[in-house]
Design a protein around this motif. Structure first.
Motif, PDB file in Angstrom:
ATOM      1  N   ASN A   1     -18.682  54.657 -24.156  1.00 28.85           N
ATOM      2  CA  ASN A   1     -17.266  54.462 -23.829  1.00 28.85           C
ATOM      3  C   ASN A   1     -16.622  55.806 -24.419  1.00 28.85           C
ATOM      4  O   ASN A   1     -16.745  56.050 -25.586  1.00 28.85           O
ATOM      5  CB  ASN A   1     -16.658  53.245 -24.423  1.00 28.85           C
ATOM      6  CG  ASN A   1     -17.282  52.087 -23.658  1.00 28.85           C
ATOM      7  OD1 ASN A   1     -17.550  52.166 -22.368  1.00 28.85           O
ATOM      8  ND2 ASN A   1     -17.544  50.981 -24.434  1.00 28.85           N
TER       9      ASN A   1
ATOM     10  N   GLU B   1     -12.656  57.402 -24.873  1.00 26.41           N
ATOM     11  CA  GLU B   1     -11.339  56.971 -25.086  1.00 26.41           C
ATOM     12  C   GLU B   1     -10.402  57.920 -24.954  1.00 26.41           C
ATOM     13  O   GLU B   1     -10.747  59.024 -25.386  1.00 26.41           O
ATOM     14  CB  GLU B   1     -10.974  56.139 -26.505  1.00 26.41           C
ATOM     15  CG  GLU B   1     -11.532  54.834 -26.754  1.00 26.41           C
ATOM     16  CD  GLU B   1     -11.054  53.940 -27.651  1.00 26.41           C
ATOM     17  OE1 GLU B   1      -9.871  54.544 -28.193  1.00 26.41           O
ATOM     18  OE2 GLU B   1     -11.910  53.271 -28.179  1.00 26.41           O
ATOM     19  N   LEU B   2      -9.596  58.170 -24.085  1.00 25.08           N
ATOM     20  CA  LEU B   2      -8.535  58.988 -23.649  1.00 25.08           C
ATOM     21  C   LEU B   2      -7.025  58.616 -23.883  1.00 25.08           C
ATOM     22  O   LEU B   2      -6.679  57.383 -23.675  1.00 25.08           O
ATOM     23  CB  LEU B   2      -8.728  59.368 -22.219  1.00 25.08           C
ATOM     24  CG  LEU B   2     -10.344  59.994 -21.804  1.00 25.08           C
ATOM     25  CD1 LEU B   2     -10.159  60.518 -20.504  1.00 25.08           C
ATOM     26  CD2 LEU B   2     -10.398  61.438 -22.626  1.00 25.08           C
TER      27      LEU B   2
ATOM     28  N   ALA C   1      -3.603  57.588 -23.153  1.00 26.94           N
ATOM     29  CA  ALA C   1      -3.143  56.751 -21.918  1.00 26.94           C
ATOM     30  C   ALA C   1      -2.366  57.583 -20.699  1.00 26.94           C
ATOM     31  O   ALA C   1      -2.533  57.529 -19.461  1.00 26.94           O
ATOM     32  CB  ALA C   1      -2.151  55.604 -22.153  1.00 26.94           C
TER      33      ALA C   1
END
Length: 84
Positions: free
Chosen positions: A6, A8-9, A11
């Protein structure tokens, strides 16, 4: 065994880039294929496409699935030597 990762970036990253998640995956897949970091099959998988659907995407961007011109010339030279 296939594992999943996964990423994560922030938003607002996709909205700032005016891209969907699918477009980001496609861009990453194309870039990694062009840089010879992923095979055609793995790049297509990352893009969420079948190989035969990914190839026209590459073609539209003038990215050869057969390697670069330098490799084509080297292959041609090798074939000429082998045919003698």
């Amino acid at each position: 065994m296939n594992a999943s990762v996964n990423l994560e970036l922030p938003a607002d990253l996709l909205s700032s880039a005016r891209m969907t998640l699918e477009e980001l995956r496609l861009e990453l897949a194309v870039h990694l294929f062009e840089q010879k970091r992923l095979s055609l099959g793995k790049a297509a998988q990352l893009a969420g496409l079948a190989k035969w659907d990914f190839v026209p995407v590459l073609g539209a961007r003038e990215i050869s699935v057969f390697g670069d011109a330098e490799q084509a010339l080297a292959d041609e030279a090798m074939l000429a030597v082998m045919s003698k």
